[in-house]
Design a protein around this motif. Structure first.
Motif, PDB file in Angstrom:
ATOM      1  N   ALA A  12      -7.847   0.099  -7.358  1.00 35.74           N
ATOM      2  CA  ALA A  12      -7.757   1.048  -6.247  1.00 35.74           C
ATOM      3  C   ALA A  12      -6.425   1.803  -6.234  1.00 35.74           C
ATOM      4  CB  ALA A  12      -7.935   0.316  -4.917  1.00 35.74           C
ATOM      5  N   PHE A  13      -5.418   1.288  -6.943  1.00 35.02           N
ATOM      6  CA  PHE A  13      -4.112   1.944  -6.983  1.00 35.02           C
ATOM      7  C   PHE A  13      -4.070   2.943  -8.132  1.00 35.02           C
ATOM      8  CE2 PHE A  13      -3.027  -1.920  -4.684  1.00 35.02           C
ATOM      9  CZ  PHE A  13      -2.149  -1.432  -3.719  1.00 35.02           C
ATOM     10  N   PRO A  14      -3.420   4.087  -7.912  1.00 33.60           N
ATOM     11  CA  PRO A  14      -3.292   5.046  -9.018  1.00 33.60           C
ATOM     12  C   PRO A  14      -2.304   4.529 -10.059  1.00 33.60           C
ATOM     13  CG  PRO A  14      -2.042   5.788  -7.123  1.00 33.60           C
ATOM     14  CD  PRO A  14      -2.809   4.570  -6.687  1.00 33.60           C
ATOM     15  N   THR A  15      -2.496   4.939 -11.293  1.00 32.58           N
ATOM     16  CA  THR A  15      -1.564   4.577 -12.355  1.00 32.58           C
ATOM     17  C   THR A  15      -0.326   5.454 -12.209  1.00 32.58           C
ATOM     18  OG1 THR A  15      -3.393   4.041 -13.810  1.00 32.58           O
ATOM     19  CG2 THR A  15      -1.259   4.400 -14.842  1.00 32.58           C
ATOM     20  N   PRO A  16       0.859   4.860 -12.170  1.00 32.58           N
ATOM     21  CA  PRO A  16       2.078   5.664 -12.030  1.00 32.58           C
ATOM     22  C   PRO A  16       2.221   6.673 -13.170  1.00 32.58           C
ATOM     23  CG  PRO A  16       2.564   3.337 -11.697  1.00 32.58           C
ATOM     24  CD  PRO A  16       1.158   3.428 -12.201  1.00 32.58           C
ATOM     25  N   ALA A  17       2.721   7.855 -12.848  1.00 34.87           N
ATOM     26  CA  ALA A  17       2.847   8.934 -13.839  1.00 34.87           C
ATOM     27  C   ALA A  17       3.740   8.533 -15.000  1.00 34.87           C
ATOM     28  CB  ALA A  17       3.379  10.193 -13.168  1.00 34.87           C
ATOM     29  N   GLU A  27       8.789   3.295 -10.237  1.00 32.06           N
ATOM     30  CA  GLU A  27       8.794   2.971  -8.815  1.00 32.06           C
ATOM     31  C   GLU A  27       9.760   1.835  -8.543  1.00 32.06           C
ATOM     32  OE1 GLU A  27       4.688   2.098  -8.501  1.00 32.06           O
ATOM     33  OE2 GLU A  27       4.115   4.179  -8.412  1.00 32.06           O
ATOM     34  N   GLY A  28      10.256   1.770  -7.326  1.00 35.20           N
ATOM     35  CA  GLY A  28      11.221   0.746  -6.964  1.00 35.20           C
ATOM     36  C   GLY A  28      10.607  -0.624  -6.749  1.00 35.20           C
ATOM     37  N   TYR A  29       9.332  -0.677  -6.378  1.00 32.88           N
ATOM     38  CA  TYR A  29       8.675  -1.947  -6.086  1.00 32.88           C
ATOM     39  C   TYR A  29       7.313  -2.002  -6.753  1.00 32.88           C
ATOM     40  CZ  TYR A  29      12.232  -2.240  -2.490  1.00 32.88           C
ATOM     41  OH  TYR A  29      13.431  -2.284  -1.839  1.00 32.88           O
ATOM     42  N   CYS A  30       6.926  -3.184  -7.113  1.00 37.04           N
ATOM     43  CA  CYS A  30       5.628  -3.423  -7.720  1.00 37.04           C
ATOM     44  C   CYS A  30       4.536  -3.304  -6.649  1.00 37.04           C
ATOM     45  CB  CYS A  30       5.637  -4.825  -8.329  1.00 37.04           C
ATOM     46  SG  CYS A  30       4.049  -5.401  -8.919  1.00 37.04           S
ATOM     47  N   HIS A  31       3.413  -2.689  -6.990  1.00 37.15           N
ATOM     48  CA  HIS A  31       2.306  -2.554  -6.034  1.00 37.15           C
ATOM     49  C   HIS A  31       1.842  -3.912  -5.529  1.00 37.15           C
ATOM     50  CE1 HIS A  31       1.037   1.609  -7.757  1.00 37.15           C
ATOM     51  NE2 HIS A  31       1.942   1.731  -6.817  1.00 37.15           N
ATOM     52  N   ARG A  32       1.801  -4.887  -6.406  1.00 31.18           N
ATOM     53  CA  ARG A  32       1.332  -6.212  -6.020  1.00 31.18           C
ATOM     54  C   ARG A  32       2.276  -6.852  -5.004  1.00 31.18           C
ATOM     55  NH1 ARG A  32      -0.699 -10.870 -10.222  1.00 31.18           N
ATOM     56  NH2 ARG A  32      -1.433 -12.345  -8.669  1.00 31.18           N
ATOM     57  N   MET A  34       4.216  -5.245  -2.866  1.00 27.80           N
ATOM     58  CA  MET A  34       4.071  -4.529  -1.591  1.00 27.80           C
ATOM     59  C   MET A  34       2.814  -4.980  -0.862  1.00 27.80           C
ATOM     60  SD  MET A  34       5.421  -0.658  -2.284  1.00 27.80           S
ATOM     61  CE  MET A  34       4.289  -0.283  -3.591  1.00 27.80           C
ATOM     62  N   LEU A  35       1.720  -5.132  -1.582  1.00 24.22           N
ATOM     63  CA  LEU A  35       0.474  -5.573  -0.968  1.00 24.22           C
ATOM     64  C   LEU A  35       0.601  -6.998  -0.448  1.00 24.22           C
ATOM     65  CD1 LEU A  35      -2.387  -4.773  -0.268  1.00 24.22           C
ATOM     66  CD2 LEU A  35      -3.097  -5.552  -2.514  1.00 24.22           C
ATOM     67  N   ASP A  36       1.275  -7.869  -1.194  1.00 28.66           N
ATOM     68  CA  ASP A  36       1.515  -9.238  -0.739  1.00 28.66           C
ATOM     69  C   ASP A  36       2.331  -9.244   0.550  1.00 28.66           C
ATOM     70  OD1 ASP A  36       0.078 -10.597  -2.646  1.00 28.66           O
ATOM     71  OD2 ASP A  36       1.801 -10.898  -3.976  1.00 28.66           O
ATOM     72  N   ALA A  37       3.322  -8.354   0.650  1.00 28.60           N
ATOM     73  CA  ALA A  37       4.154  -8.283   1.856  1.00 28.60           C
ATOM     74  C   ALA A  37       3.327  -7.849   3.062  1.00 28.60           C
ATOM     75  CB  ALA A  37       5.312  -7.317   1.633  1.00 28.60           C
ATOM     76  N   VAL A  38       2.464  -6.870   2.901  1.00 27.82           N
ATOM     77  CA  VAL A  38       1.615  -6.407   4.002  1.00 27.82           C
ATOM     78  C   VAL A  38       0.667  -7.509   4.436  1.00 27.82           C
ATOM     79  CG1 VAL A  38      -0.222  -4.793   4.625  1.00 27.82           C
ATOM     80  CG2 VAL A  38       1.790  -3.981   3.389  1.00 27.82           C
ATOM     81  N   ARG A  39       0.057  -8.184   3.464  1.00 30.49           N
ATOM     82  CA  ARG A  39      -0.859  -9.282   3.795  1.00 30.49           C
ATOM     83  C   ARG A  39      -0.126 -10.398   4.530  1.00 30.49           C
ATOM     84  NH1 ARG A  39      -4.553 -10.892  -1.177  1.00 30.49           N
ATOM     85  NH2 ARG A  39      -5.156 -12.403   0.408  1.00 30.49           N
ATOM     86  N   TYR A  40       1.100 -10.687   4.153  1.00 29.07           N
ATOM     87  CA  TYR A  40       1.893 -11.721   4.809  1.00 29.07           C
ATOM     88  C   TYR A  40       2.155 -11.349   6.266  1.00 29.07           C
ATOM     89  CZ  TYR A  40       5.849 -14.640   6.092  1.00 29.07           C
ATOM     90  OH  TYR A  40       6.673 -15.514   6.742  1.00 29.07           O
TER      91      TYR A  40
END
Length: 52
Positions: A12-17, A27-32, A34-40
């Motif tokens: 579901a995440f776009p591939t970074p350019a 990018e400064g942070y890994c998508h995984r 960031m998603l883990d932080a939101v879920r937490y």
């Protein structure tokens, strides 16, 4: 998040350019992470914006 869950969600995440040699900077942070932080936050009731 397990590796199996991440394999499904990653699509579901776009591939970074920059990974496709289209320019831009990494990018400064890994998508995984960031998603883990939101879920937490949601799981522990820290996200008051969703508790209407």
């Amino acid at each position: 998040m397990s590796d199996a869950e991440w394999a499904v969600v990653r699509q579901a995440f776009p591939t970074p350019a920059w990974m496709e040699s289209r320019g831009g900077r990494p990018e400064g942070y890994c998508h995984r992470q960031m998603l883990d932080a939101v879920r937490y936050l949601v799981d522990n009731g820290q996200c008051r914006c969703l508790s209407y």
